[in-house]
Design a protein around this motif. Structure first.
Motif, mmCIF file in Angstrom:
data_model
loop_
_atom_site.group_PDB
_atom_site.id
_atom_site.type_symbol
_atom_site.label_atom_id
_atom_site.label_comp_id
_atom_site.label_asym_id
_atom_site.label_seq_id
_atom_site.Cartn_x
_atom_site.Cartn_y
_atom_site.Cartn_z
ATOM 1 N N UNK A 155 0.759 -1.236 0.000
ATOM 2 C CA UNK A 155 0.000 0.000 0.000
ATOM 3 C C UNK A 155 0.788 1.284 0.000
ATOM 4 N N UNK A 156 2.113 1.230 0.166
ATOM 5 C CA UNK A 156 2.895 2.459 0.138
ATOM 6 C C UNK A 156 2.893 3.070 -1.261
ATOM 7 N N UNK A 157 3.030 4.369 -1.310
ATOM 8 C CA UNK A 157 3.017 5.095 -2.580
ATOM 9 C C UNK A 157 4.360 5.746 -2.890
ATOM 10 N N UNK A 158 5.293 5.622 -1.955
ATOM 11 C CA UNK A 158 6.601 6.242 -2.099
ATOM 12 C C UNK A 158 7.592 5.447 -1.272
ATOM 13 N N UNK A 159 8.872 5.532 -1.628
ATOM 14 C CA UNK A 159 9.905 4.866 -0.845
ATOM 15 C C UNK A 159 11.144 5.749 -0.765
ATOM 16 N N UNK A 160 11.808 5.703 0.370
ATOM 17 C CA UNK A 160 13.111 6.354 0.529
ATOM 18 C C UNK A 160 14.120 5.282 0.871
ATOM 19 N N UNK A 161 15.208 5.227 0.125
ATOM 20 C CA UNK A 161 16.127 4.096 0.194
ATOM 21 C C UNK A 161 17.516 4.552 0.597
ATOM 22 N N UNK A 162 18.007 3.994 1.704
ATOM 23 C CA UNK A 162 19.341 4.298 2.193
ATOM 24 C C UNK A 162 20.369 3.343 1.615
ATOM 25 N N UNK A 163 21.404 3.906 1.005
ATOM 26 C CA UNK A 163 22.461 3.110 0.383
ATOM 27 C C UNK A 163 23.615 2.899 1.369
ATOM 28 N N UNK A 164 24.448 1.891 1.053
ATOM 29 C CA UNK A 164 25.690 1.609 1.792
ATOM 30 C C UNK A 164 25.412 1.326 3.268
ATOM 31 N N UNK A 165 24.427 0.489 3.514
ATOM 32 C CA UNK A 165 24.066 0.136 4.883
ATOM 33 C C UNK A 165 24.541 -1.282 5.214
ATOM 34 N N UNK A 166 24.362 -1.681 6.469
ATOM 35 C CA UNK A 166 24.738 -3.038 6.876
ATOM 36 C C UNK A 166 23.924 -4.056 6.080
ATOM 37 N N UNK A 167 24.542 -5.182 5.775
ATOM 38 C CA UNK A 167 23.813 -6.225 5.078
ATOM 39 C C UNK A 167 24.610 -6.851 3.965
ATOM 40 N N UNK A 168 23.908 -7.432 3.006
ATOM 41 C CA UNK A 168 24.536 -8.219 1.952
ATOM 42 C C UNK A 168 24.578 -7.502 0.611
ATOM 43 N N UNK A 169 24.053 -6.285 0.539
ATOM 44 C CA UNK A 169 23.939 -5.586 -0.733
ATOM 45 C C UNK A 169 25.234 -4.884 -1.116
ATOM 46 N N UNK A 170 25.466 -4.795 -2.432
ATOM 47 C CA UNK A 170 26.578 -3.991 -2.934
ATOM 48 C C UNK A 170 26.093 -2.626 -3.436
ATOM 49 N N UNK A 171 24.850 -2.279 -3.109
ATOM 50 C CA UNK A 171 24.324 -0.973 -3.501
ATOM 51 C C UNK A 171 24.881 0.078 -2.547
ATOM 52 N N UNK A 172 25.513 1.085 -3.119
ATOM 53 C CA UNK A 172 26.065 2.157 -2.313
ATOM 54 C C UNK A 172 27.557 2.297 -2.511
ATOM 55 N N UNK A 173 27.942 3.334 -3.242
ATOM 56 C CA UNK A 173 29.369 3.592 -3.393
ATOM 57 C C UNK A 173 29.874 3.467 -4.818
ATOM 58 N N UNK A 174 29.396 2.457 -5.553
ATOM 59 C CA UNK A 174 29.796 2.328 -6.961
ATOM 60 C C UNK A 174 28.728 2.997 -7.817
ATOM 61 N N UNK A 175 29.052 4.073 -8.489
ATOM 62 C CA UNK A 175 28.032 4.843 -9.213
ATOM 63 C C UNK A 175 27.241 4.030 -10.226
ATOM 64 N N UNK A 176 27.919 3.214 -11.018
ATOM 65 C CA UNK A 176 27.209 2.458 -12.053
ATOM 66 C C UNK A 176 26.234 1.455 -11.434
ATOM 67 N N UNK A 177 26.657 0.798 -10.367
ATOM 68 C CA UNK A 177 25.785 -0.154 -9.675
ATOM 69 C C UNK A 177 24.563 0.544 -9.097
ATOM 70 N N UNK A 178 24.791 1.707 -8.517
ATOM 71 C CA UNK A 178 23.693 2.444 -7.886
ATOM 72 C C UNK A 178 22.675 2.938 -8.909
ATOM 73 N N UNK A 179 23.158 3.465 -10.005
ATOM 74 C CA UNK A 179 22.251 3.940 -11.051
ATOM 75 C C UNK A 179 21.497 2.767 -11.671
ATOM 76 N N UNK A 180 22.187 1.644 -11.850
ATOM 77 C CA UNK A 180 21.538 0.456 -12.398
ATOM 78 C C UNK A 180 20.386 0.014 -11.498
ATOM 79 N N UNK A 181 20.587 0.067 -10.193
ATOM 80 C CA UNK A 181 19.536 -0.317 -9.257
ATOM 81 C C UNK A 181 18.319 0.591 -9.391
ATOM 82 N N UNK A 182 18.535 1.890 -9.436
ATOM 83 C CA UNK A 182 17.410 2.820 -9.564
ATOM 84 C C UNK A 182 16.706 2.637 -10.903
ATOM 85 N N UNK A 183 17.460 2.346 -11.948
ATOM 86 C CA UNK A 183 16.851 2.093 -13.263
ATOM 87 C C UNK A 183 15.960 0.845 -13.206
ATOM 88 N N UNK A 184 16.466 -0.213 -12.592
ATOM 89 C CA UNK A 184 15.686 -1.443 -12.468
ATOM 90 C C UNK A 184 14.453 -1.222 -11.599
#
Length: 375
Positions: A155-184
């Protein structure tokens, strides 16, 4: 005349599922009057040593000057600030003031039988867009996208996403990876979904990289671009502002009206200011910053990402402000949102609505507070 009888700082700790059970901490403040009215506040100190120090300032610094005083919030706010003049204007002192001030506003609303938004001049919004505020921390781009798709399915209509946080993701820090994520993500959610990007403290870009990423993400329709540079990099933010059309967000690490005024008058680069009433010297401090935002034509976003007490305060403040657009919720179950209050504050069909009870409009479960209190 109702007077302050007791003030109790209560450091708490709890696991946060958003970060794979990482222990989070904060300080709750319980204020009781001589006629038995209880108000609740929060000082979002987060680190264990900061929580202990904040509790100490509340207990040994501010409580002695407030006991026996009438509920004159503006006068008490000034009195607290004057007391911490040597070590204040930010940091632990501002956190300590925040928790007490919030609790005093809760009491005032209860004394007057009015919800806080009514004491602030009434509602400026009947509702605000509900935003699922989360960390990007799953393994692989597909899993991260699926995580966010789940927010919208709920039911949410918006999201705010924090990059480079604890966990298993490589999102955050590499520009191409980050832009690719937002594109997807944009492809998966469609053109109407709100996407806000919080680059995160773990990222260390130079200004030219930040400009490049900003412009690539702007083309993908993000709503704002939060703290891609260190918060005190004034020259970097000015250069970024001059070279991108995307809205820039910052401010959640400011403590005082003075800090926000410097940003608005001197730096002149930020469009959206994160403001946390559990940090910025309370509800009184938030309202002063909000008045500055009105003066300078800025957007305010309540950084309500903690307990249900701060969520309640932030919701009243946000709905009573002409400068707000969205309201952030934690999209995962967590004890300080789901169990701390008798009734969880949650969105309805993707919208955040007012709380109409007196004061903060919440009923804090004291047994839960005691159960998660730090030893």
């Amino acid at each position: 005349m109702t007077k302050i009888a007791r003030i109790e700082p209560i450091p708490i700790e709890y696991p946060d599922p958003n970060d794979f059970g990482t222990i989070r901490r904060t300080v709750l403040v319980r204020v009781e009057t001589d006629d038995g009215i209880v108000g609740w506040g929060e000082s979002i100190a987060m680190w264990p040593e900061a929580c202990k120090a904040t509790a100490l300032v509340v207990r040994e610094g501010l409580t002695p000057i407030l006991l026996g005083e009438a509920i004159d919030i503006e006068a008490l706010w000034v009195k607290m600030r004057r007391h911490v003049w040597w070590y204040g204007e930010g940091g632990v002192a501002s956190l300590a003031i925040s928790g007490i001030d919030m609790a005093l506003w809760d009491i005032r609303g209860k004394l007057e039988g009015q919800p806080l938004y009514a004491l602030f001049g009434g509602l400026k919004h009947d509702r605000l867009l509900a935003n699922a505020s989360s960390h990007v921390n799953k393994k692989g781009e597909a899993a991260c996208v699926a995580d966010v798709e789940g927010f919208f399915a709920n039911g949410f209509r918006s999201t705010k996403l924090g990059f480079a946080k604890k966990g298993e993701s490589n999102i955050g820090g590499d520009p191409d990876t980050d832009v690719s994520f937002i594109r997807a993500l944009r492809s998966a959610l469609g053109d109407e979904a709100g996407i806000l990007v919080d680059i995160g403290n773990g990222v260390r870009w130079d200004v030219d990289t930040a400009i490049s990423v900003a412009n690539r993400m702007h083309d993908l329709g993000i709503g704002w671009y939060e703290e891609p540079l260190y918060v005190s990099d004034d020259a970097g933010y000015r250069k970024l502002r001059a070279n991108t059309k995307v809205r820039l967000a910052s401010g959640e690490r400011e403590f005082t009206e003075t800090g926000y005024r410097r940003q608005m008058e001197f730096v002149q680069a930020v469009d959206v200011y994160g403001v946390d009433p559990a940090r910025v010297e309370g509800i009184t401090g938030f309202r002063r910053v909000d008045a500055l935002a009105t003066q300078y034509g800025k957007t305010v976003n309540a950084h309500a990402w903690s307990t249900g007490i701060t969520t309640a305060a932030s919701l009243h403040l946000s709905l009573a402000s002409p400068n707000t657009e969205v309201f952030e919720f934690k999209p995962f179950p967590v004890i300080v949102q789901d169990e701390l209050l008798a009734e969880k504050i949650w969105h309805k069909d993707g919208w955040a609505y007012p709380l109409h009870g007196p004061g903060l409009g919440i009923e804090v479960q004291e047994d839960v507070v005691r159960r998660i209190a730090m030893a």
